[in-house]
Design a protein around this motif. Sequence first.
Motif, PDB file in Angstrom:
ATOM      1  N   VAL A  18      59.403  27.960  29.605  1.00  0.00           N
ATOM      2  CA  VAL A  18      60.668  28.418  30.178  1.00  0.00           C
ATOM      3  C   VAL A  18      60.414  29.199  31.458  1.00  0.00           C
ATOM      4  O   VAL A  18      61.037  28.976  32.487  1.00  0.00           O
ATOM      5  CB  VAL A  18      61.443  29.283  29.161  1.00  0.00           C
ATOM      6  N   ALA A  19      59.450  30.072  31.398  1.00  0.00           N
ATOM      7  CA  ALA A  19      59.151  30.866  32.591  1.00  0.00           C
ATOM      8  C   ALA A  19      58.665  29.978  33.722  1.00  0.00           C
ATOM      9  O   ALA A  19      58.887  30.264  34.886  1.00  0.00           O
ATOM     10  CB  ALA A  19      58.111  31.927  32.265  1.00  0.00           C
ATOM     11  N   ALA A  20      58.031  28.847  33.374  1.00  0.00           N
ATOM     12  CA  ALA A  20      57.518  27.963  34.406  1.00  0.00           C
ATOM     13  C   ALA A  20      58.639  27.415  35.273  1.00  0.00           C
ATOM     14  O   ALA A  20      58.469  27.163  36.453  1.00  0.00           O
ATOM     15  CB  ALA A  20      56.749  26.806  33.766  1.00  0.00           C
ATOM     16  N   LEU A  21      59.801  27.241  34.673  1.00  0.00           N
ATOM     17  CA  LEU A  21      60.927  26.745  35.448  1.00  0.00           C
ATOM     18  C   LEU A  21      61.502  27.833  36.344  1.00  0.00           C
ATOM     19  O   LEU A  21      62.211  27.566  37.283  1.00  0.00           O
ATOM     20  CB  LEU A  21      62.028  26.236  34.505  1.00  0.00           C
ATOM     21  N   ALA A  22      61.185  29.055  36.001  1.00  0.00           N
ATOM     22  CA  ALA A  22      61.755  30.180  36.734  1.00  0.00           C
ATOM     23  C   ALA A  22      60.662  30.858  37.530  1.00  0.00           C
ATOM     24  O   ALA A  22      60.428  32.038  37.421  1.00  0.00           O
ATOM     25  CB  ALA A  22      62.387  31.159  35.746  1.00  0.00           C
ATOM     26  N   PHE A  23      60.017  30.066  38.409  1.00  0.00           N
ATOM     27  CA  PHE A  23      58.780  30.575  38.989  1.00  0.00           C
ATOM     28  C   PHE A  23      58.991  31.763  39.891  1.00  0.00           C
ATOM     29  O   PHE A  23      58.089  32.478  40.224  1.00  0.00           O
ATOM     30  CB  PHE A  23      58.031  29.455  39.713  1.00  0.00           C
ATOM     31  N   PHE A  24      60.234  31.970  40.277  1.00  0.00           N
ATOM     32  CA  PHE A  24      60.491  33.092  41.172  1.00  0.00           C
ATOM     33  C   PHE A  24      60.157  34.421  40.507  1.00  0.00           C
ATOM     34  O   PHE A  24      59.926  35.407  41.159  1.00  0.00           O
ATOM     35  CB  PHE A  24      61.969  33.074  41.583  1.00  0.00           C
ATOM     36  N   ARG A  25      60.184  34.437  39.189  1.00  0.00           N
ATOM     37  CA  ARG A  25      59.963  35.687  38.480  1.00  0.00           C
ATOM     38  C   ARG A  25      59.039  35.485  37.301  1.00  0.00           C
ATOM     39  O   ARG A  25      59.327  35.949  36.208  1.00  0.00           O
ATOM     40  CB  ARG A  25      61.287  36.209  37.922  1.00  0.00           C
ATOM     41  N   CYS A  26      57.936  34.804  37.488  1.00  0.00           N
ATOM     42  CA  CYS A  26      57.158  34.506  36.297  1.00  0.00           C
ATOM     43  C   CYS A  26      55.884  35.327  36.233  1.00  0.00           C
ATOM     44  O   CYS A  26      54.945  34.959  35.552  1.00  0.00           O
ATOM     45  CB  CYS A  26      56.871  33.017  36.185  1.00  0.00           C
ATOM     46  N   ASP A  27      55.816  36.438  36.909  1.00  0.00           N
ATOM     47  CA  ASP A  27      54.663  37.306  36.711  1.00  0.00           C
ATOM     48  C   ASP A  27      54.810  38.010  35.358  1.00  0.00           C
ATOM     49  O   ASP A  27      55.881  38.057  34.790  1.00  0.00           O
ATOM     50  CB  ASP A  27      54.553  38.324  37.851  1.00  0.00           C
ATOM     51  N   THR A  28      53.724  38.536  34.877  1.00  0.00           N
ATOM     52  CA  THR A  28      53.744  39.085  33.523  1.00  0.00           C
ATOM     53  C   THR A  28      54.649  40.302  33.425  1.00  0.00           C
ATOM     54  O   THR A  28      55.145  40.612  32.352  1.00  0.00           O
ATOM     55  CB  THR A  28      52.321  39.461  33.093  1.00  0.00           C
ATOM     56  N   ALA A  29      54.872  40.975  34.537  1.00  0.00           N
ATOM     57  CA  ALA A  29      55.704  42.175  34.494  1.00  0.00           C
ATOM     58  C   ALA A  29      57.187  41.839  34.477  1.00  0.00           C
ATOM     59  O   ALA A  29      58.024  42.714  34.351  1.00  0.00           O
ATOM     60  CB  ALA A  29      55.404  43.065  35.699  1.00  0.00           C
ATOM     61  N   ALA A  30      57.515  40.548  34.613  1.00  0.00           N
ATOM     62  CA  ALA A  30      58.923  40.187  34.755  1.00  0.00           C
ATOM     63  C   ALA A  30      59.723  40.564  33.517  1.00  0.00           C
ATOM     64  O   ALA A  30      59.287  40.389  32.397  1.00  0.00           O
ATOM     65  CB  ALA A  30      59.052  38.693  35.003  1.00  0.00           C
ATOM     66  N   SER A  31      60.899  41.068  33.752  1.00  0.00           N
ATOM     67  CA  SER A  31      61.811  41.324  32.650  1.00  0.00           C
ATOM     68  C   SER A  31      62.829  40.200  32.638  1.00  0.00           C
ATOM     69  O   SER A  31      62.707  39.226  33.372  1.00  0.00           O
ATOM     70  CB  SER A  31      62.485  42.677  32.840  1.00  0.00           C
ATOM     71  N   THR A  32      63.828  40.294  31.802  1.00  0.00           N
ATOM     72  CA  THR A  32      64.805  39.215  31.698  1.00  0.00           C
ATOM     73  C   THR A  32      65.638  39.137  32.958  1.00  0.00           C
ATOM     74  O   THR A  32      65.760  40.104  33.705  1.00  0.00           O
ATOM     75  CB  THR A  32      65.725  39.437  30.503  1.00  0.00           C
ATOM     76  N   HIS A  33      66.236  37.952  33.185  1.00  0.00           N
ATOM     77  CA  HIS A  33      67.045  37.751  34.382  1.00  0.00           C
ATOM     78  C   HIS A  33      68.232  38.690  34.405  1.00  0.00           C
ATOM     79  O   HIS A  33      68.789  39.017  33.385  1.00  0.00           O
ATOM     80  CB  HIS A  33      67.554  36.318  34.420  1.00  0.00           C
ATOM     81  N   GLY A  34      68.597  39.073  35.584  1.00  0.00           N
ATOM     82  CA  GLY A  34      69.819  39.847  35.751  1.00  0.00           C
ATOM     83  C   GLY A  34      69.594  41.328  35.564  1.00  0.00           C
ATOM     84  O   GLY A  34      70.512  42.113  35.760  1.00  0.00           O
ATOM     85  N   THR A  35      68.405  41.741  35.212  1.00  0.00           N
ATOM     86  CA  THR A  35      68.159  43.170  35.114  1.00  0.00           C
ATOM     87  C   THR A  35      67.163  43.559  36.182  1.00  0.00           C
ATOM     88  O   THR A  35      66.469  42.728  36.741  1.00  0.00           O
ATOM     89  CB  THR A  35      67.577  43.542  33.740  1.00  0.00           C
ATOM     90  N   LYS A  36      67.095  44.825  36.458  1.00  0.00           N
ATOM     91  CA  LYS A  36      66.169  45.292  37.477  1.00  0.00           C
ATOM     92  C   LYS A  36      64.756  44.924  37.051  1.00  0.00           C
ATOM     93  O   LYS A  36      64.365  45.089  35.920  1.00  0.00           O
ATOM     94  CB  LYS A  36      66.299  46.812  37.641  1.00  0.00           C
ATOM     95  N   ARG A  37      63.999  44.430  38.012  1.00  0.00           N
ATOM     96  CA  ARG A  37      62.754  43.826  37.637  1.00  0.00           C
ATOM     97  C   ARG A  37      61.582  44.785  37.718  1.00  0.00           C
ATOM     98  O   ARG A  37      60.781  44.890  36.812  1.00  0.00           O
ATOM     99  CB  ARG A  37      62.514  42.652  38.558  1.00  0.00           C
ATOM    100  N   VAL A  38      61.480  45.479  38.837  1.00  0.00           N
ATOM    101  CA  VAL A  38      60.320  46.347  38.984  1.00  0.00           C
ATOM    102  C   VAL A  38      60.775  47.779  39.184  1.00  0.00           C
ATOM    103  O   VAL A  38      61.838  48.045  39.735  1.00  0.00           O
ATOM    104  CB  VAL A  38      59.444  45.954  40.195  1.00  0.00           C
ATOM    105  N   ASP A  39      59.943  48.643  38.738  1.00  0.00           N
ATOM    106  CA  ASP A  39      60.150  50.059  38.975  1.00  0.00           C
ATOM    107  C   ASP A  39      59.543  50.355  40.355  1.00  0.00           C
ATOM    108  O   ASP A  39      58.333  50.211  40.551  1.00  0.00           O
ATOM    109  CB  ASP A  39      59.428  50.833  37.863  1.00  0.00           C
ATOM    110  N   LEU A  40      60.389  50.721  41.301  1.00  0.00           N
ATOM    111  CA  LEU A  40      59.886  50.897  42.669  1.00  0.00           C
ATOM    112  C   LEU A  40      58.815  51.997  42.737  1.00  0.00           C
ATOM    113  O   LEU A  40      57.940  51.951  43.603  1.00  0.00           O
ATOM    114  CB  LEU A  40      61.041  51.206  43.625  1.00  0.00           C
ATOM    115  N   ASP A  41      58.883  52.950  41.812  1.00  0.00           N
ATOM    116  CA  ASP A  41      57.878  54.025  41.825  1.00  0.00           C
ATOM    117  C   ASP A  41      56.471  53.477  41.565  1.00  0.00           C
ATOM    118  O   ASP A  41      55.479  54.092  41.955  1.00  0.00           O
ATOM    119  CB  ASP A  41      58.211  55.087  40.766  1.00  0.00           C
ATOM    120  N   SER A  42      56.441  52.308  40.894  1.00  0.00           N
ATOM    121  CA  SER A  42      55.127  51.727  40.616  1.00  0.00           C
ATOM    122  C   SER A  42      54.607  50.934  41.815  1.00  0.00           C
ATOM    123  O   SER A  42      53.535  50.347  41.762  1.00  0.00           O
ATOM    124  CB  SER A  42      55.211  50.822  39.383  1.00  0.00           C
ATOM    125  N   LEU A  43      55.407  50.892  42.895  1.00  0.00           N
ATOM    126  CA  LEU A  43      54.996  50.172  44.102  1.00  0.00           C
ATOM    127  C   LEU A  43      54.953  51.145  45.280  1.00  0.00           C
ATOM    128  O   LEU A  43      55.861  51.161  46.108  1.00  0.00           O
ATOM    129  CB  LEU A  43      55.995  49.056  44.417  1.00  0.00           C
TER     130      LEU A  43
END
Length: 485
Positions: A18-43
């Motif tokens: 399933v994640a393969a079809l959604a390659f835009f967000r398929c890194d291991t840290a990805a959360s579910t679609h439609g929610t904030k993905r990364v914590d900016l403090d970690s970047l």
Amino acid sequence: MKREQLIVTLACVGASAVAALAFFRCDTAASTHGTKRVDLDSLPIVGEEEAVLAAPPQVPPPITRDHATKVIVRLEVREEVGEIADGVDYVFWTFGGTVPGSFIRVREGDLVEFHLSNHPDSRMPHNIDLHAVTGPGGGATSSFTAPGHTSQFSFRVRNPGLYVYHCATAPVGMHIANGMYGLILVEPLEGLPPVDREYYVMQGDFYTRGAFGEAGEQPFDMQKALAENPDYVLFNGRVGALVGDRALQAKVGETVRLFVGNGGPNLVSSFHVIGEIFDAVHHEAGAVANHDVQTTLIPAGGAAIAEFEVEVPGTFILVDHSIFRAFNKGALGMLSVEGDEDATTYSGRQDDRIYLAEGGAAQRVPGGDQPVSAEPMQRDELMTRGRQVFQQICAACHQPEGQGVPHAFPPLAKSDFLMADIDRSIDAVLHGLSGPIEVNGAKFDGVMPAVHLPDRDVASVLTFVRNSFGNDGEPVTPAQVAARR
Ligand SMILES: [Cu+2]
């Protein structure tokens, strides 16, 4: 189609199907679609750099950084006269001197320090609303810039994707209609899968005082804009911006990624490439890829990312499949693919023979009243049939009185080109005609498609046009046509 291959390159190691079809967000840290993905403090923001901007149809190179940084974008608004079509001038309002504006490429989590300058010669104030901004007005309220000023604001890019930016100064519709839009790509943390070619194409609709092709400088027409009735629907701000020498290029076997935007202001685009199928489309430039797509709908103020491999050589035509826009209002571009033929994928024409319907030795031509016989044709018969063929086929481009359309379709009326050479005119109808020509002193560089007609119809229509609209010449016989097949 080599979809497996594409999906494999698009997928991430260890990702689920399933994640393969959604390659835009398929890194291991990805959360579910439609929610904030990364914590900016970690970047954390490390260092800074000047953004590399690109003029259409080019895009800046992929980002190779593995950390977030401060990206300084300097964009200048200029109001400039440019050609909207050959011989037709328009005052464009631009971000960076082009329509669409400069392509901006950043990475998820980056801090963008935006400097918007408005050239001192501008007559209007301008601002910018970037759909990649999380904040009031997408930056518009912070970037209102008078002529001869520069304003500055900053934003963190939180969501990966391809976003439209545009001017949002009142009257907003007019600023957009004059060309004030472009694209900003926010690459996901893991980057985009590598491809051989990336191009930037953006559609827009234009409203001019004069009709399509009318020469001279054409001012913006507010009434037509309100009625959503454009004279021009264009890729990259000009009739023919992606045609001929300016066509997009690729080689057989390469993968192509099109960043396609739609500035509007009014129309949505049914984006299609004739003769290609998109292996993957990020519809609305979102996280999920759809596969095996023929035509993708791009809203005004929206974008899509279309990816495909080119398997066979030839010219592939980019269109808005609301098709009058393509052939009559300019929404037509070209992708020119070089390389070896692949007969397994596409044969080319294999055969062309006379089709005799069951039971008859005579063939009926669609739309024709006369059964086709072997009898030689008389002049009045040629003229009668020729008028029908002309009205059914040729008039759409050359116009009902053969007068043509300036800068688009040459006249047949009193055409020195037509009358000078019978064989050349037969060839034009049988085999098509392209490349620069001169008719009655005016230059044309269009494409006339080959018209598939029996010899008798070709002879008829040429006899008709050679003896109508002020022309006076020899009839053309079916035998003369047969000799040029
Ligand atoms: Cu503006």
